[in-house]
Design a protein around this motif. Structure first.
Motif, PDB file in Angstrom:
ATOM      1  N   LEU A   1       0.823  -1.201   0.000  1.00 38.64           N
ATOM      2  CA  LEU A   1       0.000   0.000   0.000  1.00 38.64           C
ATOM      3  C   LEU A   1       0.861   1.256   0.000  1.00 38.64           C
ATOM      4  CD1 LEU A   1      -2.839  -1.019   2.468  1.00 38.64           C
ATOM      5  CD2 LEU A   1      -3.061  -0.602   0.009  1.00 38.64           C
ATOM      6  N   VAL A   2       1.964   1.211   0.771  1.00 38.62           N
ATOM      7  CA  VAL A   2       2.873   2.349   0.800  1.00 38.62           C
ATOM      8  C   VAL A   2       3.479   2.598  -0.576  1.00 38.62           C
ATOM      9  CG1 VAL A   2       5.061   3.202   1.731  1.00 38.62           C
ATOM     10  CG2 VAL A   2       3.380   2.156   3.254  1.00 38.62           C
ATOM     11  N   VAL A   3       3.915   1.472  -1.227  1.00 38.95           N
ATOM     12  CA  VAL A   3       4.508   1.604  -2.576  1.00 38.95           C
ATOM     13  C   VAL A   3       3.492   2.202  -3.543  1.00 38.95           C
ATOM     14  CG1 VAL A   3       5.398   0.339  -4.549  1.00 38.95           C
ATOM     15  CG2 VAL A   3       6.201  -0.211  -2.250  1.00 38.95           C
ATOM     16  N   LEU A   4       2.277   1.675  -3.499  1.00 39.56           N
ATOM     17  CA  LEU A   4       1.230   2.174  -4.387  1.00 39.56           C
ATOM     18  C   LEU A   4       0.924   3.633  -4.114  1.00 39.56           C
ATOM     19  CD1 LEU A   4      -1.221  -0.873  -4.423  1.00 39.56           C
ATOM     20  CD2 LEU A   4       0.221  -0.066  -6.302  1.00 39.56           C
ATOM     21  N   ALA A   5       0.912   3.976  -2.837  1.00 37.21           N
ATOM     22  CA  ALA A   5       0.634   5.365  -2.477  1.00 37.21           C
ATOM     23  C   ALA A   5       1.721   6.285  -3.001  1.00 37.21           C
ATOM     24  CB  ALA A   5       0.508   5.481  -0.962  1.00 37.21           C
ATOM     25  N   LEU A   6       2.979   5.855  -2.776  1.00 34.63           N
ATOM     26  CA  LEU A   6       4.086   6.651  -3.288  1.00 34.63           C
ATOM     27  C   LEU A   6       4.017   6.791  -4.802  1.00 34.63           C
ATOM     28  CD1 LEU A   6       7.010   5.306  -1.055  1.00 34.63           C
ATOM     29  CD2 LEU A   6       5.913   7.566  -0.917  1.00 34.63           C
ATOM     30  N   ARG A   7       3.695   5.675  -5.466  1.00 35.85           N
ATOM     31  CA  ARG A   7       3.584   5.706  -6.932  1.00 35.85           C
ATOM     32  C   ARG A   7       2.481   6.656  -7.369  1.00 35.85           C
ATOM     33  NH1 ARG A   7       6.155   5.734 -11.520  1.00 35.85           N
ATOM     34  NH2 ARG A   7       5.025   4.738 -13.246  1.00 35.85           N
TER      35      ARG A   7
ATOM     36  N   ILE B   1       2.774   9.853  -9.787  1.00 39.14           N
ATOM     37  CA  ILE B   1       1.975   9.981 -11.000  1.00 39.14           C
ATOM     38  C   ILE B   1       1.136  11.244 -10.986  1.00 39.14           C
ATOM     39  CG2 ILE B   1       0.062   8.975 -12.291  1.00 39.14           C
ATOM     40  CD1 ILE B   1       1.183   6.220 -11.563  1.00 39.14           C
ATOM     41  N   GLN B   2       0.450  11.477  -9.822  1.00 35.09           N
ATOM     42  CA  GLN B   2      -0.505  12.582  -9.776  1.00 35.09           C
ATOM     43  C   GLN B   2       0.125  13.909  -9.371  1.00 35.09           C
ATOM     44  OE1 GLN B   2      -3.741  11.335  -7.267  1.00 35.09           O
ATOM     45  NE2 GLN B   2      -4.771  10.254  -8.953  1.00 35.09           N
ATOM     46  N   GLY B   3       1.252  13.798  -8.715  1.00 33.45           N
ATOM     47  CA  GLY B   3       1.828  15.034  -8.214  1.00 33.45           C
ATOM     48  C   GLY B   3       3.125  15.407  -8.893  1.00 33.45           C
ATOM     49  N   VAL B   4       4.124  14.543  -8.731  1.00 42.01           N
ATOM     50  CA  VAL B   4       5.461  14.874  -9.222  1.00 42.01           C
ATOM     51  C   VAL B   4       5.528  14.899 -10.742  1.00 42.01           C
ATOM     52  CG1 VAL B   4       7.885  14.200  -9.196  1.00 42.01           C
ATOM     53  CG2 VAL B   4       6.471  13.907  -7.134  1.00 42.01           C
ATOM     54  N   ASP B   5       4.981  13.870 -11.451  1.00 41.51           N
ATOM     55  CA  ASP B   5       5.112  13.772 -12.911  1.00 41.51           C
ATOM     56  C   ASP B   5       3.756  13.542 -13.556  1.00 41.51           C
ATOM     57  OD1 ASP B   5       6.434  13.747 -15.336  1.00 41.51           O
ATOM     58  OD2 ASP B   5       6.858  11.596 -15.266  1.00 41.51           O
TER      59      ASP B   5
END
Length: 599
Positions: free
Chosen positions: A31-37, A41-45
């Motif tokens: 869940l942490v990995v997915l959240a970071l991803r 996706i939605q924020g950084v890039d």
């Protein structure tokens, strides 16, 4: 040893608990990995990933411009593009699909095999073969080339995903072989290979456009999605100086003449005497641009432009004009002309034995005697004769916008041997094309002003704007007086000399015949017979140059001036040229009567 009651159960519970905790930890990590991803996706890039997603949904197709037409001088179509389409498939998208059924008002499944069967009937292609072309993993595969708009509509109505119709340009030549060697042709892949299609491709082809649109997962374009388009720029039309009627007439005439002598080839060039515009450039055999492989490649280009030969006595036009201009002689000067004469150790003969005559300059030209021609030519230096030949275009390419022009061979006087110095005086020892011959006579007929031969009249933009090529200002080669005298000399050839069949009732006609040896492997092995004519002499309108290469039979029976007269008569009638209002103005052959004497 006795087991303690309940000991096993407690161990099992502890193991189960550890596994449960481990599973929870793994799930939390995921869940942490997915959240970071998701944050990335939605924020950084966000824009980068959105862009990648869009690229996956975008498809681009080229918009083919319409190839320009080639028109004759009257605007009649000689070559044009017709609407055709190539069916192509993105094989990755070709599969079973769903479509809306208007009868049931519902979506329904469609089996690809059923659609392929329907398409095979429309295209007249076996269904199994069609499947090989359309099913696979290639992003671009040609299914069928050059289908009509009607077939294209039927094919696209089926709705097979991944199947596209690309507009292409297919050439049509409505007049068959008329002017075929001038027009040229395209290859099966649409690449220009010959003629104006090749040399003028930059103008004819136009510029491709591009359309980009968004597709759904099933490969079908999303109707309301945005798309971008760069329009294609259609090619320019070419308007030629060629008159298709004259071109056809000249082709028929030279074909008959060449066939009658079983010759290798023959050609006719018709030129406007005042402007240098080429009205016709005809061959005895002409390629049909729709089926070029059916014709010997020699005739894929105009032989008037590509084949050079020793002109023979038609080369005396420049010799006599130069002598009149620079040699200080006149048409009525008298010369003693034997059948055979030695010049600086070189014996020059006439074609047939004749008595020794006292003759005028004009008379030598009329009867085309070589011995007299050498006497006349020696009134000017070799370098002067050479310079005039160069000014008239001999040994130079004549650029009319077609590929493959032959410049002929003319070496400098310093390279002439003892005999070539004399043979160049009567049209041997150098080579030129029929187009060169027409250009030379045009210069004389136009008061001594050379107008560069012209084949292309205008480039016409897609919006109808005309870019007319400027008329050549002209280059003065001979004086008006010299040109007028030469026209009278050439009239003598038609009235009293070797070109009697060139006469046209009601019109004053001038010209010059010629027969030169034809070079082959190891030496000369035939002849080229030619004629250059102009009419009407009181106001020159048209020049006709004709050549027939390696005619069979007795050379004394060859005549091509009758064919030239046939073409000139057609021109004078077609263009409503009024008859001459003067009697013939030719000079006498002999300084004293009788004028009719044995040859």
């Amino acid at each position: 040893m006795a087991r303690t009651p309940g000991a096993g159960t407690g161990a099992t519970v502890d193991a189960s608990g550890r596994r449960l905790r481990l599973g929870i930890l793994i799930a939390l990590a995921l869940l942490v990995v997915l959240a970071l991803r998701l944050v990335v996706i939605q924020g950084v890039d966000a824009s980068g990933h959105a862009s990648e997603a869009m690229k996956e949904r975008l498809r681009s197709v080229s918009i083919t411009p319409e190839r320009g037409s080639i028109l004759d001088s009257q605007g009649r179509v000689l070559a044009a593009s017709v609407d055709r389409y190539d069916l192509v498939a993105d094989q990755r998208l070709v599969k079973d699909y769903r479509t809306w059924n208007d009868d049931t008002n519902a979506m329904e499944d469609v089996a690809l095999e059923d659609s392929l069967q329907e398409l095979s009937g429309i295209l007249n292609v076996d269904a199994a073969e069609l499947r090989e072309r359309m099913v696979g993993d290639r992003p671009y595969k040609v299914v069928m080339k050059g289908i009509t708009p009607q077939v294209k509509e039927q094919a696209m109505e089926i709705g097979i995903p991944g199947l596209l119709a690309e507009p292409v340009s297919e050439r049509s030549y409505p007049n068959g072989s008329v002017a075929g060697s001038i027009l040229g042709f395209l290859g099966g892949d649409g690449i220009p290979l010959e003629g104006l299609e090749l040399s003028q491709d930059e103008h004819l082809s136009g510029t491709e456009g591009k359309r980009t649109y968004e597709i759904a997962a099933d490969g079908v374009r999303i109707p309301n999605a945005e798309f971008s388009e760069t329009p294609a720029e259609d090619g320019q039309d070419l308007r030629l100086t060629i008159d298709q009627d004259v071109q056809w007439f000249a082709q028929e005439a030279i074909s008959r003449k060449t066939e009658s002598y079983n010759a290798d080839w023959g050609n006719i060039t018709v030129m406007n005497a005042k402007t240098g515009e080429i009205v016709a450039m005809a061959d005895s055999t002409t390629v049909d641009p729709s089926d070029p492989s059916a014709t010997d490649s020699l005739f894929w280009r105009p032989t008037s432009l590509t084949q050079s030969y020793e002109p023979g006595s038609t080369g005396k036009i420049s010799t006599f004009a130069t002598a009149l201009e620079r040699g200080g002689i006149s048409p009525t000067d008298t010369w003693t002309v034997p059948n055979k004469q030695e010049f600086d150790g070189q014996v020059i003969n006439d074609s047939m034995p004749h008595d020794t005559y006292d003759m005028t300059t004009a008379g030598i030209f009329t009867r085309s005697y070589n011995t007299g021609t050498v006497q006349v030519a020696q009134t000017v230096e070799d370098e002067v004769r050479y310079d005039y030949l160069k000014q008239l275009g001999v040994g130079e390419h004549i650029d009319v916008g077609l590929p493959g022009s032959n410049k002929g061979i003319l070496v400098e006087p310093s390279q002439w041997d003892g005999r070539q110095r004399f043979t160049t005086m009567f049209g041997q020892g150098y080579t030129q094309t029929t187009l060169h011959l027409a250009q030379i006579l045009q210069t004389v007929a136009n008061g001594g002003v050379e107008k560069q031969a012209q084949l292309i009249d205008a480039y016409i933009d897609a919006d109808g704007s005309e870019n007319v090529l400027p008329e050549d200002e002209g280059t003065r080669i001979y004086s008006e007086e010299t040109s007028e005298e030469m026209l009278r000399l050439m009239e003598g050839v038609v009235e009293l000399g070797t070109a009697g069949p060139a006469q046209i009732p009601g019109y004053r006609v001038g010209g010059k015949t010629g027969t030169g040896e034809a070079a082959g492997v190891g030496g000369y092995n035939g002849y080229t017979t030619s004629f250059a004519g102009v009419a009407p002499l009181d106001d020159p309108q048209f020049v006709v140059a004709i050549s027939v290469h390696r005619p069979q039979g007795d050379w004394k029976t060859w005549q091509v001036e009758d064919t030239a007269a046939e073409v000139l008569s057609y021109l004078l009638t077609k263009y409503n040229v009024p008859p001459s209002d003067q009697e013939p103005q030719n000079y006498d052959v002999f300084p004293e009567d009788p004028q009719k004497r044995p040859w």
